[in-house]
Design an enzyme around this catalytic site. Structure first.
Site, PDB file in Angstrom:
ATOM      1  N   HIS A 113     -24.760 -33.483  23.313  1.00 18.76           N
ATOM      2  CA  HIS A 113     -26.073 -32.627  22.576  1.00 18.76           C
ATOM      3  C   HIS A 113     -25.506 -31.649  23.092  1.00 18.76           C
ATOM      4  O   HIS A 113     -26.447 -30.300  22.065  1.00 18.76           O
ATOM      5  CB  HIS A 113     -27.282 -33.023  23.260  1.00 18.76           C
ATOM      6  N   ASP A 252     -24.077 -38.704  27.103  1.00 16.33           N
ATOM      7  CA  ASP A 252     -24.000 -37.904  26.549  1.00 16.33           C
ATOM      8  C   ASP A 252     -23.334 -36.737  27.098  1.00 16.33           C
ATOM      9  O   ASP A 252     -22.890 -36.110  27.754  1.00 16.33           O
ATOM     10  CB  ASP A 252     -25.449 -37.215  27.122  1.00 16.33           C
ATOM     11  N   SER A 684     -26.729 -28.032  30.992  1.00 22.13           N
ATOM     12  CA  SER A 684     -26.277 -29.587  30.091  1.00 22.13           C
ATOM     13  C   SER A 684     -24.571 -29.422  30.588  1.00 22.13           C
ATOM     14  O   SER A 684     -24.285 -27.788  29.941  1.00 22.13           O
ATOM     15  CB  SER A 684     -27.186 -29.232  28.726  1.00 22.13           C
TER      16      SER A 684
HETATM   17  N1  ARG Z   1     -33.972 -32.740  27.532  1.00 27.13           N
HETATM   18  C1  ARG Z   1     -32.385 -31.854  27.404  1.00 27.13           C
HETATM   19  C2  ARG Z   1     -32.451 -31.564  27.634  1.00 27.13           C
HETATM   20  O1  ARG Z   1     -33.361 -30.147  27.969  1.00 27.13           O
HETATM   21  C3  ARG Z   1     -31.694 -32.798  26.269  1.00 27.13           C
HETATM   22  C4  ARG Z   1     -32.048 -32.842  24.970  1.00 27.13           C
HETATM   23  C5  ARG Z   1     -30.707 -33.100  23.489  1.00 27.13           C
HETATM   24  N2  ARG Z   1     -31.982 -34.750  23.545  1.00 27.13           N
HETATM   25  C6  ARG Z   1     -33.027 -35.115  23.223  1.00 27.13           C
HETATM   26  N3  ARG Z   1     -32.999 -36.254  22.615  1.00 27.13           N
HETATM   27  N4  ARG Z   1     -33.416 -34.465  22.168  1.00 27.13           N
HETATM   28  O2  ARG Z   1     -31.342 -30.106  26.817  1.00 27.13           O
HETATM   29  N1  GLU Z   2     -30.551 -30.557  29.057  1.00 24.24           N
HETATM   30  C1  GLU Z   2     -31.113 -29.269  29.468  1.00 24.24           C
HETATM   31  C2  GLU Z   2     -29.916 -28.052  29.086  1.00 24.24           C
HETATM   32  O1  GLU Z   2     -28.693 -27.925  27.475  1.00 24.24           O
HETATM   33  C3  GLU Z   2     -30.352 -29.437  30.410  1.00 24.24           C
HETATM   34  C4  GLU Z   2     -32.087 -30.190  30.904  1.00 24.24           C
HETATM   35  C5  GLU Z   2     -33.237 -29.005  32.131  1.00 24.24           C
HETATM   36  O2  GLU Z   2     -33.180 -28.461  31.352  1.00 24.24           O
HETATM   37  O3  GLU Z   2     -32.736 -28.987  33.274  1.00 24.24           O
HETATM   38  O4  GLU Z   2     -29.801 -27.411  29.359  1.00 24.24           O
END
Ligand code: ARG
Ligand code: GLU
Length: 749
Positions: A113, A252, A684
């Site tokens: 991502h 990921d 991330s």
């Molecule tokens: N929750 C994670 C973050 O905050 C992953 C986001 C990307 N993935 C998604 N399914 N939208 O970045």
């Molecule tokens: N998916 C999040 C990011 O892009 C990390 C998840 C979180 O917020 O801990 O940084």
């Protein structure tokens, strides 16, 4: 993102107190008067073993505890200015994520991502790398990425004294701020002397609301090439359905390579560049994890607010989050319904949906977590005890602190709320945002750029979704803003009312009014139509601008933009300035008051170390989650009918034949794991390391129940989610056939 306060703007302290201090006379006398305080405090808000995001330079103080948990290296292995160390393998990736170097030839790994934008940019209908994945077979096939850079921290330093040089107790805040800014500028220039400013930079940031300052010398590489990515059905497996959730089964990851000039120095993209030879690269542990194992995450968390008052948390958990969640629920219901009806619309809105849904889900977990842990109650009790202590100390600036901050929060709240409602309702309407952007693009960058903006907009625009969202959001916006009429533009909607059946009170709750307004707006705005917009932009820029400024969409949105710009944001900035100054004193005061607690500075997108252990958790009564997921779970979720769970046929075949090869463990393949590392957005892609500093996996998310950790770390539910490096290797090997890349790695089995 909520900004209730505290964009720290270089403010700092009149009486600087280091984080760990010797007895202050006030403290001695008050602890004699109130001996039970410190005992009580231990139960209120202690820094728990796994809590904290530590500055690499100061990690020495945490090493004994880390070693107790299973860390086998030294502070110098984590951060050193004398020798190559783990920090030399970590990068800030593209400014928002973390990445790490995993070979002597500059191979870099981060999340799928995080590389998503680049993978998408290289994708066409013929070569859909998002859908099919991408694997460069030779160095020549590695794809350059315009605008992508990665940054290494070369060294950091505590520069508090230099930054505060010349500051005195007597001077005004404005004067003081002027001196600090001048000092920061001077230190920055001196540090960079003789270095190429295209590739080296200095950041000097406050910690503890300006009680301390740290300098970061960074080196940036700008020739970064895409090397590999799994298909999205692996890299984004589970999509937004599984996002922020455990059990998780997402592969990921994506691979890039850093290129340098022939002197191994950063350079702009050139065919002559060669793979960068890093000072250090991570070895990979294919030994895996089991419950209780030590893990450490080394990366760039973005922003946390651990020390804010109960008022701020109350606003976030009970006021702001619920209203924002509600507005996003309305949007998502429309998007989900329309996307399900039509394949083209599904693709057009997939990224928008993901963006809306990501915070929507996070906020729900955050509010729930805060309420369950009684964070507000605990903070209130802490504040009560603090007040008693402050009064016993007789120090006026401590006594008045909380009352004054609470007053400021009261003043701030309506403005903050209005600002958030503008962003989440008015500006969430695509047509309105577009009208505003198009006008400012024309003014600033001219017609050619405006045409590009318009092309981008219409490529993924589906009017029926936007129109329905407009109706729903405006009705809701006017409902919640009713008590805050003074924060609405006086002439909002009125510009339209002479031509439309819209006269009367704009605050009317009559839903019909908004559907009539929608019919009028979307029926008459040229900007709702691609061809009409392009025709308009074909005119000379002055008359194009004229037309846009007469367009109903622009007429509707511009009073909101204006009001926000002149009546809301300046007031927020002003109150925050004062709050930040008080927070500077608050940090000193609570360090004195709660002197058993170990403090760490809030995350601010600088490099941090956090550590913990692999552990499951209980999300609800009678439910217990195990900490490791496996490929069995992928097969249980697999469903060709459901987009988020439709895996590639090749993975089904490998599973059916159980050809797991060297990545098989206990008859299966581990996929993801959770641990108690205190992480945040920006972590991330961060490496998850074992006690020997070897790579176990990549951090990519947190569990929903634990997203409160940006405000309070609750060990019972706060878990970070990582993809197991063995699953990464399995996918590279079996799906990508990328053995030549695996050969580049140092794998410890
Ligand atoms: N929750 C994670 C973050 O905050 C992953 C986001 C990307 N993935 C998604 N399914 N939208 O970045
Ligand atoms: N998916 C999040 C990011 O892009 C990390 C998840 C979180 O917020 O801990 O940084």
């Amino acid at each position: 993102m909520l900004q209730i306060q505290l964009k720290v703007r270089g403010a700092e302290s009149r009486r600087f107190l280091p984080p760990i201090h010797t007895k202050a006379s006030t403290r001695t006398s008050s602890s004699r008067t109130f001996p039970t305080f410190f005992l009580l405090l231990l139960f209120l808000l202690p820094a728990r073993a796994d809590e904290g995001m530590w500055l690499p330079m100061l990690i020495r103080q945490k090493i004994p505890q880390m070693q107790e948990l299973g860390f086998r290296l030294t502070a110098e292995d984590i951060y050193s200015v004398n020798q190559a160390c783990l920090k030399d393998a970590i990068v800030h990736f593209g400014g928002g994520c973390t990445g790490e170097v995993i070979s002597a030839e500059g191979l870099l790994i981060t999340n799928h991502h995080c590389g998503y934008g680049q993978i998408q940019a290289h994708s066409t209908v013929e070569h859909d790398y998002l859908k099919d994945g991408f694997w460069a077979r030779t160095r020549k096939e590695e794809l350059p990425n315009k605008g992508l850079s990665v940054t290494f921290l070369r060294r950091m330093e505590d520069v508090t004294q230099q930054v505060l040089e010349g500051v005195t107790d007597q001077m005004s805040e404005v004067e003081r701020q002027g001196i600090i800014e001048a000092n920061i500028k001077k230190i920055g220039e001196e540090t960079l002397r003789g270095m190429d400013p295209g590739f080296y930079s200095v950041r000097i940031t406050p910690a503890y609301y300006g009680n301390q300052y740290f300098l970061y010398l960074n080196q940036t590489f700008r020739d970064i090439r895409l090397v590999g990515a799994p298909p999205s059905s692996i890299g984004k497996f589970g999509g937004d359905t599984d996002n922020w959730m455990w059990p998780r089964h997402t592969g990921d990851f994506s691979l890039f390579r850093i290129y340098a000039n022939t002197d191994n120095e950063p350079a702009e993209y050139s065919q002559d560049n060669v793979p960068y030879r890093p000072l250090h690269h991570l070895s990979i542990s294919a030994k895996g994890v089991k419950p209780g194992d030590f893990t450490m995450v080394y990366g760039y968390p973005g922003r946390t607010q651990q020390y804010v008052l109960s008022s701020a948390v109350d606003y976030i958990a009970n006021h702001s989050n619920p209203q924002k969640i509600h507005l996003r629920t309305l949007r998502l219901e429309v998007m989900n319904r329309e996307q399900a009806k039509d394949q083209a619309v599904r693709i057009q809105y997939s990224n928008k949906n993901a963006g809306v849904s990501n915070s929507w889900k996070k906020w729900q977990g955050e509010s729930r977590g805060i309420l369950n842990a009684n964070t507000i109650g605990k903070k209130q009790e802490f504040e009560r005890l603090f007040q008693v202590w402050a009064e016993a100390s007789g120090r006026q600036e401590y006594i008045t602190l909380i009352p004054r901050m609470k007053e400021l929060y009261k003043e701030l709240e309506p403005y903050m709320f209005a600002s958030e409602m503008y962003a989440e309702a008015v500006m969430a309407v695509e047509l309105l945002r577009f009208a505003n952007t198009l006008e400012s693009t024309l003014v600033r960058s001219g017609t050619a750029r405006a045409v590009e903006v318009a092309e981008d907009f219409f490529k993924d625009y589906y009017l029926p979704i936007d129109k329905e969202i407009f109706e729903l959001l405006f009705a809701e916006f006017y409902r919640v803003m009713e008590p805050l009429g003074h924060l609405l533009p006086a002439d909002a909607i009125h510009p339209l009312s002479s031509d439309t059946p819209l006269g009367g009170n704009p605050l009317s709750r009559d839903g019909l009014r908004f559907s009539r307004l929608a019919a009028y707006l979307y029926g008459t705005s040229a900007l709702a139509d691609r061809q009409k917009t392009m025709d308009l932009l074909a005119k000379d820029s002055a008359s194009a601008l004229d037309h846009i400024r007469q367009d109903p969409a622009f007429l509707l949105v511009s009073p909101f933009v204006e009001k926000n710009h002149t009546g809301i944001q300046p007031r927020i900035a002003e109150i925050n300035r004062e709050l930040n100054l008080l927070y500077r004193t608050w940090m000193q005061a609570i360090m004195e008051f709660d002197n058993n607690r170990i403090f760490y500075p809030d995350a601010n997108s600088t490099l941090r170390v956090t550590y913990g252990t692999v552990q499951g958790y209980s999300p609800a009564d009678a439910v217990m989650y195990l900490p490791v997921s496996t490929i069995e779970g992928i097969m249980q979720k697999d469903n060709p009918e459901i987009f988020d769970y439709n895996i590639p046929q090749s993975l089904r075949d490998i599973y059916a034949a159980r050809e797991f090869g060297r990545w098989e463990t206990d008859g299966t393949v581990p996929v993801c794991f959770i641990a108690t590392n205190h992480t945040s957005g920006g972590n991330s892609g961060s490496p998850v390391l074992n006690g020997d500093g070897h790579l176990l996996g990549l951090n990519f998310d947190r569990v929903w129940e634990g997203t409160m950790s940006d405000i309070e770390f609750n060990l019972s539910v706060c878990r970070n989610i990582s993809v197991d490096i063995r699953y990464v290797l399995f996918i590279m090997d079996k799906i990508g056939n990328a053995k030549y890349l695996i050969d580049e790695l140092d794998i410890i089995e």
